[in-house]
Scaffold this active site. Sequence first.
Site, PDB file in Angstrom:
ATOM      1  N   HIS A   1      -5.339  12.134   4.792  1.00 32.88           N
ATOM      2  CA  HIS A   1      -6.048  12.272   6.062  1.00 32.88           C
ATOM      3  C   HIS A   1      -7.385  13.000   5.931  1.00 32.88           C
ATOM      4  O   HIS A   1      -7.989  13.352   6.942  1.00 32.88           O
ATOM      5  CB  HIS A   1      -5.177  13.030   7.076  1.00 32.88           C
ATOM      6  CG  HIS A   1      -4.121  12.195   7.723  1.00 32.88           C
ATOM      7  ND1 HIS A   1      -3.221  11.443   7.007  1.00 32.88           N
ATOM      8  CD2 HIS A   1      -3.818  11.974   9.039  1.00 32.88           C
ATOM      9  CE1 HIS A   1      -2.403  10.826   7.852  1.00 32.88           C
ATOM     10  NE2 HIS A   1      -2.746  11.116   9.082  1.00 32.88           N
TER      11      HIS A   1
ATOM     12  N   GLU B   1      -5.827  -1.278  12.501  1.00 34.13           N
ATOM     13  CA  GLU B   1      -7.249  -1.031  12.261  1.00 34.13           C
ATOM     14  C   GLU B   1      -7.967  -2.260  11.717  1.00 34.13           C
ATOM     15  O   GLU B   1      -9.103  -2.549  12.109  1.00 34.13           O
ATOM     16  CB  GLU B   1      -7.434   0.156  11.328  1.00 34.13           C
ATOM     17  CG  GLU B   1      -7.174   1.521  11.969  1.00 34.13           C
ATOM     18  CD  GLU B   1      -5.716   1.940  11.972  1.00 34.13           C
ATOM     19  OE1 GLU B   1      -4.871   1.149  11.501  1.00 34.13           O
ATOM     20  OE2 GLU B   1      -5.408   3.051  12.433  1.00 34.13           O
TER      21      GLU B   1
HETATM   22  C1  LIG Z   1      -3.217   3.713   9.676  1.00 32.54           C
HETATM   23  C2  LIG Z   1      -3.056   4.837  10.628  1.00 32.54           C
HETATM   24  N1  LIG Z   1      -3.588   4.717  11.856  1.00 32.54           N
HETATM   25  C3  LIG Z   1      -3.448   5.709  12.755  1.00 32.54           C
HETATM   26  C4  LIG Z   1      -2.784   6.859  12.437  1.00 32.54           C
HETATM   27  C5  LIG Z   1      -2.655   7.992  13.458  1.00 32.54           C
HETATM   28  N2  LIG Z   1      -1.307   8.031  13.981  1.00 32.54           N
HETATM   29  C6  LIG Z   1      -0.377   8.808  13.400  1.00 32.54           C
HETATM   30  S1  LIG Z   1       1.121   8.613  14.085  1.00 32.54           S
HETATM   31  C7  LIG Z   1       0.546   7.475  15.199  1.00 32.54           C
HETATM   32  C8  LIG Z   1       1.508   6.879  16.181  1.00 32.54           C
HETATM   33  C9  LIG Z   1       2.642   6.166  15.499  1.00 32.54           C
HETATM   34  O1  LIG Z   1       3.636   5.827  16.418  1.00 32.54           O
HETATM   35  P1  LIG Z   1       5.048   5.250  15.980  1.00 32.54           P
HETATM   36  O2  LIG Z   1       4.863   4.310  14.842  1.00 32.54           O
HETATM   37  O3  LIG Z   1       5.717   4.724  17.185  1.00 32.54           O
HETATM   38  O4  LIG Z   1       5.847   6.487  15.376  1.00 32.54           O
HETATM   39  P2  LIG Z   1       6.335   7.806  16.121  1.00 32.54           P
HETATM   40  O5  LIG Z   1       5.189   8.778  16.069  1.00 32.54           O
HETATM   41  O6  LIG Z   1       6.727   7.437  17.494  1.00 32.54           O
HETATM   42  O7  LIG Z   1       7.469   8.330  15.301  1.00 32.54           O
HETATM   43  C10 LIG Z   1      -0.807   7.277  15.018  1.00 32.54           C
HETATM   44  C11 LIG Z   1      -1.628   6.371  15.819  1.00 32.54           C
HETATM   45  C12 LIG Z   1      -2.273   6.960  11.124  1.00 32.54           C
HETATM   46  N3  LIG Z   1      -1.642   8.061  10.697  1.00 32.54           N
HETATM   47  N4  LIG Z   1      -2.400   5.936  10.251  1.00 32.54           N
END
Ligand SMILES: Cc1ncc(C[n+]2csc(CCOP(=O)(O)OP(=O)(O)O)c2C)c(N)n1
Lengths: 358, 358, 328, 328
Positions: free
Chosen positions: C130, C61
């Site tokens: 959140h 971000e």
């Molecule tokens: C700072 C932030 N940005 C966006 C999100 C929304 N978000 C939650 S999980 C996610 C994807 C994360 O993917 P990854 O790190 O590969 O973990 P996985 O879900 O595959 O275990 C996003 C974009 C968040 N929780 N925090």
Amino acid sequence: MTSASSPALDFSQSPINQALSPERKIELFTMMVRIRRFEQAALKYYNAGKMGGFLHLYIGQESVASGTISLAGPDDHFITAYRCHGHALSVGMNMNECMAEMFGKQTGCSKGKGGSMHFFAPDKGFWGGHGIVAGQTPLGLGLAYGLKYQGKEGCCLCYLGDGAVNQGAFHESLNLAALFEIPVVFVIENNGYSMGTSQKRSSSFRGCLAQRAEGYDMEWDVINGSDVYEVRAKTHIAMERARKEHKPTLLEIDTYRYYGHSIADANHKKYRTPEEIENYKQNHDPINLFRRRLIAEGVLTEEIADAINKAAQEEAAASVQFADQSPAPTIADISTDIYWETDNQTPASRIGRHFFDA
Amino acid sequence: MTSASSPALDFSQSPINQALSPERKIELFTMMVRIRRFEQAALKYYNAGKMGGFLHLYIGQESVASGTISLAGPDDHFITAYRCHGHALSVGMNMNECMAEMFGKQTGCSKGKGGSMHFFAPDKGFWGGHGIVAGQTPLGLGLAYGLKYQGKEGCCLCYLGDGAVNQGAFHESLNLAALFEIPVVFVIENNGYSMGTSQKRSSSFRGCLAQRAEGYDMEWDVINGSDVYEVRAKTHIAMERARKEHKPTLLEIDTYRYYGHSIADANHKKYRTPEEIENYKQNHDPINLFRRRLIAEGVLTEEIADAINKAAQEEAAASVQFADQSPAPTIADISTDIYWETDNQTPASRIGRHFFDA
Amino acid sequence: MSRILTYREALREGLDEELARDPNVVLMGEEVAQYNGAYKVTEGLWKKWGDKRVVDTPISEAGFIGMGIGASMLGVRPVMELMFWSFHSVAFDQLVNNAACVRYMSGGLCHCPIVVRGPANGGTNVGATHCHVPEGLFAAFPGLKVCAPATPADAKGLIKAAIRDNDPVYVMENTLLYGTSGEVPDPADGDFVIPLGLADLKREGSDISLIAHGRSVLHALEAANILQSQHGINAEVLDLRSIRPLDVDAILKTVKKTNRVVLVDESKPFGGVSAMVGTLIMEQAFDDLDAPVQRVCSIDAPAIYSPHIENEQLPNPRRIVEKVLSMA
Amino acid sequence: MSRILTYREALREGLDEELARDPNVVLMGEEVAQYNGAYKVTEGLWKKWGDKRVVDTPISEAGFIGMGIGASMLGVRPVMELMFWSFHSVAFDQLVNNAACVRYMSGGLCHCPIVVRGPANGGTNVGATHCHVPEGLFAAFPGLKVCAPATPADAKGLIKAAIRDNDPVYVMENTLLYGTSGEVPDPADGDFVIPLGLADLKREGSDISLIAHGRSVLHALEAANILQSQHGINAEVLDLRSIRPLDVDAILKTVKKTNRVVLVDESKPFGGVSAMVGTLIMEQAFDDLDAPVQRVCSIDAPAIYSPHIENEQLPNPRRIVEKVLSMA
Ligand SMILES: Cc1ncc(C[n+]2csc(CCOP(=O)(O)OP(=O)(O)O)c2C)c(N)n1
Ligand SMILES: Cc1ncc(C[n+]2csc(CCOP(=O)(O)OP(=O)(O)O)c2C)c(N)n1
Ligand SMILES: [Mg+2]
Ligand SMILES: [Mg+2]
């Protein structure tokens, strides 16, 4: 390091340097001298109480800004941190507006609102002057993004310090630059210290800081900043890669600052030995080395060099006078330059209350 | 990838796996099965409207949490992101407190205040359960810092996703870990996607994500997550490096999630082909592979394996009943667990107003 | 002619129209393109406008919002989605320093025509990290503009105004409103833009003023109905819509009319929009008040997860009605 | 017995005493150890306590503050310096999510006994990004505590209370106060701790209450002297000292006594501590007010650099006197 009289590689023979006319070489030398004289004048009047806040001198690092920015084409842009005077003059800002800014005057480039850390000249492709360490790195990425978006064949040179590489925003910028193929060249001006902390006490790295680029599958290079020919030769390659291939590069230019972190830094002879400082001044000073080089090339004579020096001193002194005699901002000035809409008195600016002064 | 019946390298012969008694092997298998059954029950009751918010299933990734945490010594600690059920059960949390947490009940591990993303059991070395992507990485670093500060021979395993590697806080943590020689092992659970974005659309890298560690002069390794023996063998090396040498490691464990990012993710069959998902389930499922392996080793029989499965299903069903019958938090519960001092009614808590409800 | 659209559709229509109007408008964010948006606000726009105009970003971000700020200085007009406004916390420096101050620090030489948008609300059981509602937090920074539409029409009109504005505008949407519907003027009837800084009287009344923004407006309207039907109290409901610029005239007008005010604000009670509006009313309409201004905010704790209780932490019609009755 | 110490020395003495008292206390931050601190607050402590207890960090505020939070959950008690509080912007997520919410989200299982300290003020001509005064911003987050000492004694007493507190406490110091001096009790006379949440009546008066915190207290005292000597107005000066917990009783007491209030607050006027205190007074002491509460805040713009004018942007004795006189 080797001394510039017998450089390991002779970068004067690189095509981009061979293309330099004697006049352009003298201009480049003159720019380096002007930066130094400008800052020496600033130091004097800072100590005399004419300025507030911080004064971060660039003295010792002049080859970096002047060398890299001498490569600028019409669609190239520049952004740096708070140690920004060298870049400002290199893009063509004049000493008056810069000195007046530090004096906090209306005639300053930022109307006295930004100060020493916040010089700007968007009309010359210079986007500041930023005080939050590494905060400018996503902006530099964005300028380059904008260039690509608008279909321009240009790049953005985004400068940061060796201490700034450990900020999260920079890391995010590196990944985005490589992933999106953005025409940005990140330039680490490695002067060995972030305030009183030596590079090895702030960063864990293998080989050099620029090598971190590999983790992002990005090109990188290391440059000896005491040789402005080398600065130009290697930076040119990175800029062309950006302009033509939309590929970013991470450059690390080894350099040195002669003064403390800022003039408030009374410790700078504690965390560095006097010998270390003296060695740089004697053997690696980019201005002295380039002067000798140009004299050896027959481009410059001692007399012309001295005259350039004297003219720069006079120009700096005149800028002090200009700054001193300029008017200070008024209380009313505090409340402008906040919103574009209110400054331009648009219809939107007349709806709702924008300011909440009681 | 090769199938586990003929692994490229036979990690069952690694000393740390040879040291496993048949009972411990069955325990490990049981844990993986319990995670899956627990989550399948959670899915069912999420869809039945018994829970709020998100449900991020770990199904497909069980070998990572259970394999790595099976290596835990008394002074090892764990922290992860929102996809935390596997880690919670692996550290020894029971299904009741976990299911109740998702049901939002007082009997939940976090009293219904945290939900699915925020399981905690500090008494078992488990520090959550964190919703902000990569926000837990400095905390994991800090837990390890604390261990070293207190002179304990332990380490912290800090898990994150493949999408999380592009957050600034993680980069800062890597540098600090290497620079300060902190006993932390960062474990990238690379399931190939961050929500709907494949790894190659979110990260620029050379070779693999873990290789970024080189930029910080840090050790790294890549692990095939479908083979829990490999997970244990390689993670053990990193944990020992942390415990004994205070050196961090960056591990990348290749794994896969069978469901969508969360149960709200209706798109997950769009950004991945059904064949890709099917291939993982058929050929790389860590539970099936370990089951076959243990049967081949003579540690397990089909009958015992089925019984374990059945017991896990029953345990999960019982946890649903426990959760369903537990009391919900009251309005008064909203206002506790905010300050240690007010919760403990200390003298400090009686001075000044802490809460501002009108 | 107007049609019934959902809040989500109205936003999307606004974005789509602005993409068509100005080739410098570019949408960016996590999952906004190929995935169609985590909350489907941008659905179909990547397919329609392609890779250049609708861009998926990594989970960075600070990086991508800073990138948008930099690009905006060159004339690009990025409209950046935070999947949740709560994720402002990892981009805070870019949001409050670079976006808010670059014009000032450059003496007016730079400008920053960006929009940052996304949902900012509690009520969906996603826990403390959140559920931030940072309208007041960002409105506190001179240089920034903030709005929080409550209805589909306002959502469309304000997102379009935000995109055309030459200053940084932070648009706070609401996941619980995305599916709500309402009338939205037909594009065939002309360009529909609602200026920032204009409040909207959502219900006329004479006995008390309920001043709210975002989803709290719906709660206030529901409370007003209950007050009318069950207690014979005729409440006026003023929807601020925009937090900065703020329609102070409309606030003072309703105060002068009813002489009693309840502010409804999903913020926590320390600070928030309501503390500011309360202070403004005191400073400028003290003598018009028959009673102290009262507030209904979220209960002063991090957001609780439990779906059994979260709605009780937030302002809701029952709490508003109780507060109004307590003032009698 | 008390001695005259500077604010800086008083802080240092407090830190030194706490380092001696509890081996879990560790100071961290940029340049705090070998360089002795950018503002010399920690001078000599690294030499005295060594590498383990006083730690220089890279310029990675999110990283090292998050590290401190993590370590605190295990019982370490990190006292972390932000070289300027303004740099909170790059560590915001750690400060408002991890520190403020981890106790709540874990149902009380984790706790976070950290201190974050450093200067938070304008007035030294360092420009917009370096002049944030985020007391109100952080106090808005339940789970956090905030204080802002104005005198050397308060600085020592509050930093010690902060370090002993088992919740995250954010201590806002002031570069312009570091060099000011005042009496501080002698350690020989016993442990000197000032509890959080206790305001201090810095000057008794009967005509009007000036309520302030941090350096604004000194301005208020100076204004009170001018009001007394030149206008015959006897102003009371209440120093809040602590913003959360907040001494609401002391606020209500002075309001009831003088019936007139001017809040002095270096925040920008949208929000800030003063909007909250103003709203509190209205909510709880409306009938005690003879006039609306007035505020003197920083002029509503990013901080200007120019040394010729910056002091006029900030609250100062002249502006306070003018505000008081305008209420007559
Ligand atoms: C700072 C932030 N940005 C966006 C999100 C929304 N978000 C939650 S999980 C996610 C994807 C994360 O993917 P990854 O790190 O590969 O973990 P996985 O879900 O595959 O275990 C996003 C974009 C968040 N929780 N925090
Ligand atoms: C986020 C942030 N943290 C800390 C500071 C204070 N600070 C200003 S400059 C500086 C040192 C930076 O060193 P380096 O990046 O090497 O640049 P140099 O000063 O050597 O040019 C520090 C710590 C800041 N301005 N911003
Ligand atoms: Mg440096
Ligand atoms: Mg993933």
